[in-house]
Design a protein around this motif. Sequence first.
Motif, mmCIF file in Angstrom:
data_model
loop_
_atom_site.group_PDB
_atom_site.id
_atom_site.type_symbol
_atom_site.label_atom_id
_atom_site.label_comp_id
_atom_site.label_asym_id
_atom_site.label_seq_id
_atom_site.Cartn_x
_atom_site.Cartn_y
_atom_site.Cartn_z
ATOM 1 N N ASP A 1 -6.054 -6.829 -8.837
ATOM 2 C CA ASP A 1 -5.263 -6.748 -7.448
ATOM 3 C C ASP A 1 -5.675 -7.907 -6.798
ATOM 4 N N LYS B 1 1.173 1.845 -4.047
ATOM 5 C CA LYS B 1 0.253 1.132 -4.829
ATOM 6 C C LYS B 1 -0.472 2.055 -5.974
ATOM 7 N N LYS B 2 -0.407 3.447 -5.383
ATOM 8 C CA LYS B 2 -1.079 4.206 -6.406
ATOM 9 C C LYS B 2 -0.118 4.385 -7.679
ATOM 10 N N ASP C 1 0.775 -1.144 0.052
ATOM 11 C CA ASP C 1 0.137 -0.047 -0.008
ATOM 12 C C ASP C 1 0.989 1.309 0.076
ATOM 13 N N CYS D 1 -1.826 0.556 -16.141
ATOM 14 C CA CYS D 1 -2.495 1.128 -17.205
ATOM 15 C C CYS D 1 -1.735 1.138 -18.382
ATOM 16 N N ASP E 1 -0.791 1.655 -9.838
ATOM 17 C CA ASP E 1 -2.120 1.621 -10.571
ATOM 18 C C ASP E 1 -1.844 2.452 -11.776
ATOM 19 N N GLU E 2 -0.872 3.682 -11.810
ATOM 20 C CA GLU E 2 -0.810 4.156 -13.037
ATOM 21 C C GLU E 2 0.175 3.319 -14.207
ATOM 22 N N HIS F 1 -5.299 3.671 2.794
ATOM 23 C CA HIS F 1 -6.076 3.553 1.880
ATOM 24 C C HIS F 1 -5.616 3.334 0.479
ATOM 25 N N VAL F 2 -6.068 2.175 -0.275
ATOM 26 C CA VAL F 2 -5.661 2.058 -1.731
ATOM 27 C C VAL F 2 -6.721 1.977 -2.812
ATOM 28 N N ASP F 3 -6.743 2.250 -3.844
ATOM 29 C CA ASP F 3 -7.801 1.850 -4.826
ATOM 30 C C ASP F 3 -7.540 0.405 -5.189
ATOM 31 N N PHE F 4 -8.775 -0.473 -5.166
ATOM 32 C CA PHE F 4 -8.542 -1.682 -5.421
ATOM 33 C C PHE F 4 -9.070 -2.181 -6.748
ATOM 34 N N ASN F 5 -8.565 -2.730 -7.718
ATOM 35 C CA ASN F 5 -9.213 -3.266 -8.907
ATOM 36 C C ASN F 5 -9.163 -4.721 -8.803
#
Length: 678
Positions: free
Chosen positions: A258, A225-226, A213, A233, A229-230, A250-254
């Motif tokens: 992920d 993690k952020k 994270d 892509c 994420d980039e 907090h992280v965005d979770f796909n």
Amino acid sequence: MMKDDEMINRGPVNISTKKEASALLANSSDTVFTQTNQFSSHCLIPTIDNYKQLYQASVDTPDQFWDEQAKKHLDWFTPFTQVSTGNFIQGDIGWFLNGKLNVSYNCVDRHLKENKDKIAIIYEGDKPSQIEKITYYELYLQVCRLANLLLSLGIKKGDTVAIYLPNTPVAIYSMLACARIGAIHSVIFAGFGFESIISRVKDANCRLIITADEGVRGGKTIPLKKKIDEVVCHCKTVEHVLVFKNTGGHVDFNPQKDIWAEEAMLEQRPYCPPEHLDSEDPLFILYTSGSTGQPKGLVHTQAGYLLYAAMTHKYVFDYQNDDIYACVADVGWITGHSYIVYGPLANGATTFIFEGTPTYPTPSRYWEMIERHKITQFYTAPTAIRSLMKFPTSFVEKSNLDTLRVLGSVGEPINPEAWRWYNKFVGRERCSIVDTYWQTESGGHLITPLPGAIPTKPGSATLPFFGIIPKILDPQTGQVLDNADTTEGVLAISRPWPGIARTVYKSHSRYLLTYMKPYPGYYFTGDGVKRDKDGYYWIEGRVDDVINVAGHRLGTAELESALVGSYCCAEAAVVGYPHDVKGQGILAFCILKEGYEDDENTVSILRNEVRNTVGPFASPDVIVITPSLPKTRSGKIMRRILRKIACHESSPEQLGDISTLAEPEVVPLLITKVLKYI
Ligand code: PRX
């Protein structure tokens, strides 16, 4: 296809670093500094004669020497049938042919029988209270679970896995889990920015990325993690991202890609049979900057690398059974690979891993850690020593450092002043100081003292390790220089050693071009060197367009490409200059595009561009905006002149004839501008 500018680089010794090194020599006493190491008689190699005997055997009968060492230090599933093959002309180097082994087995399983409950890893987080101790048995369970998880995700032998993690035990689990199943890891330093990660993930066609994270250093949180994420892509080959929880942030979770690593590992069986790998199967890729183009993915293989890492760790740090050994580098660099992970664990050592910084929460952090864990060997970089020397000595004096026996230095030449401070205030004049010279390419130490055996001189890396035959060559003619007195030239090595990188990933021609072709028959290190009358080596720094900033190797081409990637920069040229703490600082000359002003805003746009694309550690120290750059009439930037300006060697005699430049009038302008900053 090789680009034009990727031609063989055998330029003259870089003036700025050469000057610093000469100052080094001038400052340091030529007499041998014999430390009062009260432990000498207990050292593994206690006398200079012992060293000389072993060294002679290693160069006179190398196959016999390495045959014995490989059998002594490594466990094999199938014995090798031939010790070595290949040469520096073809670059077809191989060691311990047809042997089968597993690196994770050698680093973990084989210690379980007698040392199951021994501490394998001590971890300190950014906060001093964050301490974890992991036994060899716990390490084994974690590595097996993670290896099985990788297998369950379809990762198999020969696949590449990127590791973008903070300096925590999970980075070690990840490397060893890959090694267990024969996957090739590519650790990407967690300080690297967006473009640097993408180019590495793409170059190696990574199928999976292991990340966390967030990381934490010096009280600051780093979103990992952020960033991934980039990256994902833009990288089509990445099928999954394994995410460890480090901070719980907090992280965005796909859910498509992920996977929470800890949860998934719990479902995996904690036994995973180690793959039987060939000695020459790749173990990892590690990218390093060169003079030109993209960073090179150096490939290290299984047996030779592990043997060399284990032996250098054992003898250079005089590693003995109950020692608590600490290297405070980051696993993202070769120092972390060889001397946090593979060397110490192959030797069954307790290894230390540190996520924080030397000055957080106070400049006593390192010294308190040494006292807290009773550390016996401590390995850091001159830049850290120089930054800590600036504080009152009370910060170091108040800690009990009695357990220390060996102090290591790595990454750049250590100036005698820093050497002496390290010796006096940390070593209390009773420890061995080992100034270890080596490179990502070498896998392990090339030139280094051995505690007890080799008397030291502040600023000299002293003598070669076993099996290493250094040669000093004339930079222009390539002739071997061999004066009995002082010899100066470029450093080459005349025979392969087990730890040498075998190729550049997917680009063997680049490997040959960079290392083998400049001086046929030799491996070219890229460093300038001096040898004194006692045969001691004094490394003078890079002779190519590589700069060494706080022990981090950076290609000027990489930095320039980041700068011109910014919307306001038309052209850029980057050089190094002597820096008090970092060894070298980064000086960037930039020509702006039409419509942009030479003001603070523009400079900060340029600086941020480098921070985001390469990483914050590569941020230029000084940015000089200029209407033009010194160029030949054919348009080639004259870096030689820029380097001299950066080092204040700008008298007409020092600069030489500049009348042939396209716009000679830019030179005095740049001299004035640079004087404002440096
Ligand atoms: O210029 C030398 C310098 O660091 C370069 C290798 O950088 P890298 O591959 O990033 O590996 C760093 C850690 C091994 C070398 O070509 N260097 C490394 N150690 C020393 C050194 N220069 C002088 N003295 C050293 N002890």
